[in-house]
Write a protein that holds these residues in place. Structure first.
Motif, PDB file in Angstrom:
ATOM      1  N   SER A  63      13.270  -5.339   3.292  1.00  0.00           N
ATOM      2  CA  SER A  63      12.721  -4.512   2.223  1.00  0.00           C
ATOM      3  C   SER A  63      13.355  -4.983   0.922  1.00  0.00           C
ATOM      4  CB  SER A  63      13.025  -3.029   2.455  1.00  0.00           C
ATOM      5  OG  SER A  63      12.365  -2.542   3.614  1.00  0.00           O
TER       6      SER A  63
ATOM      7  N   ARG B  85       7.483  -4.969  -4.927  1.00  0.00           N
ATOM      8  CA  ARG B  85       8.205  -4.384  -3.801  1.00  0.00           C
ATOM      9  C   ARG B  85       7.498  -4.778  -2.509  1.00  0.00           C
ATOM     10  NH1 ARG B  85       8.078   1.970  -3.857  1.00  0.00           N
ATOM     11  NH2 ARG B  85       8.057   1.788  -6.149  1.00  0.00           N
TER      12      ARG B  85
ATOM     13  N   GLU C 178       8.074  -3.789   1.683  1.00  0.00           N
ATOM     14  CA  GLU C 178       8.827  -2.884   2.539  1.00  0.00           C
ATOM     15  C   GLU C 178       8.555  -3.179   4.006  1.00  0.00           C
ATOM     16  OE1 GLU C 178       7.346   0.844   0.965  1.00  0.00           O
ATOM     17  OE2 GLU C 178       9.129   1.095  -0.281  1.00  0.00           O
TER      18      GLU C 178
END
Length: 358
Positions: free
Chosen positions: A118, A132, A134
């Motif tokens: 992550s 981002r 994850e």
């Protein structure tokens, strides 16, 4: 109290990153601090490889330059700022603790042969997350994980920037899936795919399935091949096309043979008329008509032979040539087996028929 923590934290951040990554930032690039990633049961060799790939990728963008710092985790930083969770509101208030304009942090967790990544990129100027990813996973041995780490970093830094070719042989309708999501039917090129580990599968209408697990990298264009039981190879197709020319040739010979038979039939009819006129009900021929009668008989025999040979050979050649032409045109095996030919030659005619069973 907050200022006292700020002074200590700034000292830690300024001495943490190795000097090899400290450089003067171009005026149009953003300085980014990479925090120490939280990890669980991850080998140090994996962590070292990850940091190296991440640092190199960030610098390669020419939009970001590594800033000093990074020996604390995001949990340490949040605690210093008096926050409870690293959401946008919390991180926006931590800029005084960071010697940079952007912040990269995250975690790597390991469970048996699965590594889960992550990674987050936060921008202090906008107060938002720019990137981002994850729970991106790599499942396999050390060699597989080592191959996959650069791809994971590429996904984080450059987004969905990979591509892959899917080649399917056999089956008219084969459903292709990427990581469980349907992406189309049959052979195709998949662009804009996230780098990293990918599971590509193909399933035919009767439920037969093929699965491949691959590492996709930015700038590469690998191919994945799926072959099913009912695959049609290229070689039979070439052989089928090769039968077209002999088929046409045999059909042409058949037509010529039938023409010869028709000519013979026509000549025979005319000669028989001449013979009847010559005889004209007489029991005996005059001496001058005998040679004419013998000549007519010889001509009738030749015409009869032409008729029999022309119709017989022409009919057989037409049947064989027609079969080869149908085969060359790409009929399915079941259709070719359902085709049957019947040629009959009589005393005065020839017949040819084609039957298709379905």
């Amino acid at each position: 109290m907050k200022r006292w923590f700020s002074g200590i934290f700034a000292m830690v951040m300024c001495t943490a990153l190795p000097s090899a990554h400290a450089q003067e930032a171009p005026s149009d690039s953003a300085q980014v601090v990479v925090l120490r990633f939280a990890n669980s049961e991850v080998d140090q060799a994996v962590m070292d490889r990850f940091y190296t790939e991440l640092h190199d990728a960030l610098e390669a963008t020419e939009e970001m330059t590594l800033a000093p710092g990074g020996e604390v985790t995001i949990d340490d930083l949040v605690m210093m700022g008096g926050c409870s969770t690293p959401d946008e509101a919390c991180l926006a208030g931590l800029q005084d603790f960071v010697a940079g304009e952007r912040l990269v942090y995250g975690s790597i967790q390991r469970s048996e042969d699965v590594h889960m990544f992550s990674i987050y990129l936060f921008d202090f100027k906008t107060g938002t997350f720019l990137e981002r990813i994850e729970e991106k996973t790599l499942r396999g041995d050390d060699a597989w994980v080592s191959r996959g780490i650069p791809a994971v970093v590429e996904h984080f830094v450059w987004g969905e920037s990979a591509e892959v070719q899917v080649q399917v042989s056999g089956g008219v309708e084969v459903e292709v899936r990427l990581d469980g999501q349907v992406v189309g039917q049959g052979s195709q090129s998949l662009d804009g795919v996230a780098p990293g580990e990918a599971v590509i599968s193909a399933q035919s209408q009767d439920g037969e399935q093929r699965i491949e697990r691959v590492i996709l990298r930015r700038g590469e264009n690998p191919a994945v091949y799926f072959t099913f039981e009912n695959a049609i190879d290229e070689a039979p197709a070439v052989a089928s096309r090769a039968s077209l020319l002999p088929g046409v040739g045999l059909a042409a010979l058949g037509v010529a043979g039938v023409v010869v038979g028709v000519v013979g039939q026509s000549q025979l009819g005319g000669l028989e008329t001449d013979a009847e006129a010559l005889v004209n009900g007489r029991r005996a021929l005059a001496p001058g008509d005998v040679s004419r009668a013998e000549e007519l008989q010889s001509q009738m025999d030749r015409a009869h032979t032409m008729r029999i040979i022309g119709f017989s050979a022409g009919g057989l050649a037409l049947a064989a040539g027609g079969y080869l032409i149908v085969r060359a045109m790409g009929a399915e095996e079941a259709e070719r087996n359902a085709l049957s030919w019947d040629v009959g030659v009589g005393a005065d005619s020839v017949g040819a028929s084609v039957r298709l069973d379905f």
